[in-house]
Design an enzyme around this catalytic site. Sequence first.
Site, PDB file in Angstrom:
ATOM      1  N   ASP A  38       0.839  -1.206   0.000  1.00 57.82           N
ATOM      2  CA  ASP A  38       0.000   0.000   0.000  1.00 57.82           C
ATOM      3  C   ASP A  38       0.876   1.259   0.000  1.00 57.82           C
ATOM      4  O   ASP A  38       0.357   2.377  -0.108  1.00 57.82           O
ATOM      5  CB  ASP A  38      -1.009  -0.004   1.153  1.00 57.82           C
ATOM      6  CG  ASP A  38      -0.357  -0.050   2.521  1.00 57.82           C
ATOM      7  OD1 ASP A  38       0.874  -0.237   2.609  1.00 57.82           O
ATOM      8  OD2 ASP A  38      -1.095   0.112   3.523  1.00 57.82           O
ATOM      9  N   ASP A  73      -0.933  -6.116   0.195  1.00 60.85           N
ATOM     10  CA  ASP A  73      -1.342  -5.435   1.421  1.00 60.85           C
ATOM     11  C   ASP A  73      -2.849  -5.260   1.464  1.00 60.85           C
ATOM     12  O   ASP A  73      -3.465  -4.832   0.473  1.00 60.85           O
ATOM     13  CB  ASP A  73      -0.712  -4.033   1.483  1.00 60.85           C
ATOM     14  CG  ASP A  73       0.618  -4.013   2.198  1.00 60.85           C
ATOM     15  OD1 ASP A  73       0.972  -5.008   2.877  1.00 60.85           O
ATOM     16  OD2 ASP A  73       1.316  -2.978   2.085  1.00 60.85           O
ATOM     17  N   GLU A 101       8.869  -4.076  10.816  1.00 61.86           N
ATOM     18  CA  GLU A 101       9.348  -2.816  10.235  1.00 61.86           C
ATOM     19  C   GLU A 101       9.882  -1.909  11.335  1.00 61.86           C
ATOM     20  O   GLU A 101       9.186  -1.640  12.328  1.00 61.86           O
ATOM     21  CB  GLU A 101       8.202  -2.117   9.474  1.00 61.86           C
ATOM     22  CG  GLU A 101       8.622  -0.755   8.914  1.00 61.86           C
ATOM     23  CD  GLU A 101       7.643  -0.151   7.913  1.00 61.86           C
ATOM     24  OE1 GLU A 101       6.705  -0.844   7.477  1.00 61.86           O
ATOM     25  OE2 GLU A 101       7.837   1.025   7.568  1.00 61.86           O
TER      26      GLU A 101
HETATM   27  N1  LIG Z   1       8.999   5.096  -0.553  1.00 60.14           N
HETATM   28  C1  LIG Z   1       8.579   4.489   0.564  1.00 60.14           C
HETATM   29  N2  LIG Z   1       9.422   3.674   1.220  1.00 60.14           N
HETATM   30  C2  LIG Z   1       9.026   3.027   2.350  1.00 60.14           C
HETATM   31  O1  LIG Z   1       9.833   2.257   2.922  1.00 60.14           O
HETATM   32  C3  LIG Z   1       7.694   3.243   2.819  1.00 60.14           C
HETATM   33  C4  LIG Z   1       6.842   4.091   2.079  1.00 60.14           C
HETATM   34  N3  LIG Z   1       7.310   4.717   0.979  1.00 60.14           N
HETATM   35  N4  LIG Z   1       5.561   4.311   2.458  1.00 60.14           N
HETATM   36  C5  LIG Z   1       4.983   3.493   3.492  1.00 60.14           C
HETATM   37  C6  LIG Z   1       5.960   3.215   4.546  1.00 60.14           C
HETATM   38  C7  LIG Z   1       6.405   4.392   5.368  1.00 60.14           C
HETATM   39  N5  LIG Z   1       7.711   3.954   5.795  1.00 60.14           N
HETATM   40  C8  LIG Z   1       8.612   4.727   6.546  1.00 60.14           C
HETATM   41  C9  LIG Z   1       8.670   6.096   6.386  1.00 60.14           C
HETATM   42  C10 LIG Z   1       9.596   6.839   7.088  1.00 60.14           C
HETATM   43  C11 LIG Z   1      10.447   6.221   7.988  1.00 60.14           C
HETATM   44  C12 LIG Z   1      11.458   7.041   8.734  1.00 60.14           C
HETATM   45  O2  LIG Z   1      11.651   8.208   8.423  1.00 60.14           O
HETATM   46  N6  LIG Z   1      12.145   6.501   9.728  1.00 60.14           N
HETATM   47  C13 LIG Z   1      13.166   7.206  10.483  1.00 60.14           C
HETATM   48  C14 LIG Z   1      13.296   6.551  11.856  1.00 60.14           C
HETATM   49  C15 LIG Z   1      13.071   7.552  12.961  1.00 60.14           C
HETATM   50  C16 LIG Z   1      13.406   6.980  14.328  1.00 60.14           C
HETATM   51  O3  LIG Z   1      14.626   6.822  14.586  1.00 60.14           O
HETATM   52  O4  LIG Z   1      12.461   6.691  15.112  1.00 60.14           O
HETATM   53  C17 LIG Z   1      14.507   7.128   9.761  1.00 60.14           C
HETATM   54  O5  LIG Z   1      15.367   7.965  10.055  1.00 60.14           O
HETATM   55  O6  LIG Z   1      14.702   6.221   8.932  1.00 60.14           O
HETATM   56  C18 LIG Z   1      10.376   4.852   8.160  1.00 60.14           C
HETATM   57  C19 LIG Z   1       9.461   4.101   7.427  1.00 60.14           C
HETATM   58  C20 LIG Z   1       8.067   2.715   5.180  1.00 60.14           C
HETATM   59  N7  LIG Z   1       7.208   2.668   3.999  1.00 60.14           N
HETATM   60  C1  LIG Z   2       7.229  -1.048   3.359  1.00 59.76           C
HETATM   61  C2  LIG Z   2       6.546  -2.355   3.124  1.00 59.76           C
HETATM   62  C3  LIG Z   2       6.840  -3.349   4.202  1.00 59.76           C
HETATM   63  C4  LIG Z   2       5.065  -2.176   2.940  1.00 59.76           C
HETATM   64  O1  LIG Z   2       4.222  -2.554   3.733  1.00 59.76           O
HETATM   65  C5  LIG Z   2       4.627  -1.480   1.716  1.00 59.76           C
HETATM   66  O2  LIG Z   2       5.423  -1.342   0.767  1.00 59.76           O
HETATM   67  O3  LIG Z   2       3.478  -1.047   1.691  1.00 59.76           O
HETATM   68 MG   LIG Z   3       2.352  -1.592   3.422  1.00 56.95          MG
END
Ligand SMILES: Nc1nc(=O)c2c([nH]1)NC[C@@H]1CN(c3ccc(C(=O)N[C@@H](CCC(=O)O)C(=O)O)cc3)CN21
Ligand SMILES: CC(C)C(=O)C(=O)O
Ligand SMILES: [Mg+2]
Length: 264
Positions: free
Chosen positions: A45, A84, A181
Amino acid sequence: MNNVTLHTLSACKQAGEKFAVLTAYDACFAHAVSEAGIEVILVGDSLGMVLQGQDSTLPVTVDDMVYHTQSVARGNQGALIMSDMPFMSYATTELAMANAARLMQAGAHMVKLEGDRWLADAIALLSERGIPTCAHMGLTPQTVNKMGGYKVQGRDSESAKQMIEDAVLLEKAGASCLLLECVPALLAEEITRAVEIPVIGIGAGAATDGQVLVVHDMLGLTPKRTPKFVKNFMADTGDVQSALRAYAIAVKDGSFPAEEHTFK
Ligand SMILES: Nc1nc(=O)c2c([nH]1)NC[C@@H]1CN(c3ccc(C(=O)N[C@@H](CCC(=O)O)C(=O)O)cc3)CN21
Ligand SMILES: CC(C)C(=O)C(=O)O
Ligand SMILES: [Mg+2]
């Protein structure tokens, strides 16, 4: 590649061999990803953010997921297709049954639901009716409003303990697979050992049985800042097919994810 089944993934786990997962949302990417030897295609998704330009996954509908799952199924060359279930499409067990059936009829081999112990009833029902499920735990993007952002989960000992218990409980309920995740690597390792079903990780360290990334992220196509767990495989390869193969090899030989892609 021979047709990948759930049994293939379990056999990987038992043999200590890693398997690779990437998203695909259309026939062209599904063809390329499956030809590169990647075992599982996730129709995520995340397509709401990657393809539609939304700022979360919440606007994605079951109709959207059916359309993209059908497209992926037409291009797929033997990978296992996991789709998803979008936001609110499994809020009750009745909804879960009806919507999972639509995704399976669109060409999915398994469906993924985000949550913790509350998923047990839906997972039990789907499993009894012949629909394999993957329980997506840790950072669950559909609950971004409740989490207050995309943040690493399971950092304190209480929530870590709860996550391990819930993983075991969902396996007992009938889950065929888990996805973790953004959880600390040590917690992901403990959960991977605590269950017999295969565990896929994203931002969960190197100890899980499989790894997943969004394909546009690992090809360097994502316009915004990508999360810490992303590696651009296009940087050292220069063409898409080589980048996909390099990812599959790096997952299998354990060189991806490295320390820099991992949360402590
Ligand atoms: N292009 C894309 N890639 C993805 O992996 C992804 C999506 N979209 N959309 C749905 C979700 C959203 N996701 C995400 C989005 C942002 C972070 C993020 O910014 N994480 C921080 C961690 C912050 C902390 O330390 O608590 C990072 O710095 O990576 C993680 C997963 C994973 N998924
Ligand atoms: C980031 C992955 C695990 C996901 O659920 C997605 O692509 O929607
Ligand atoms: Mg998903």
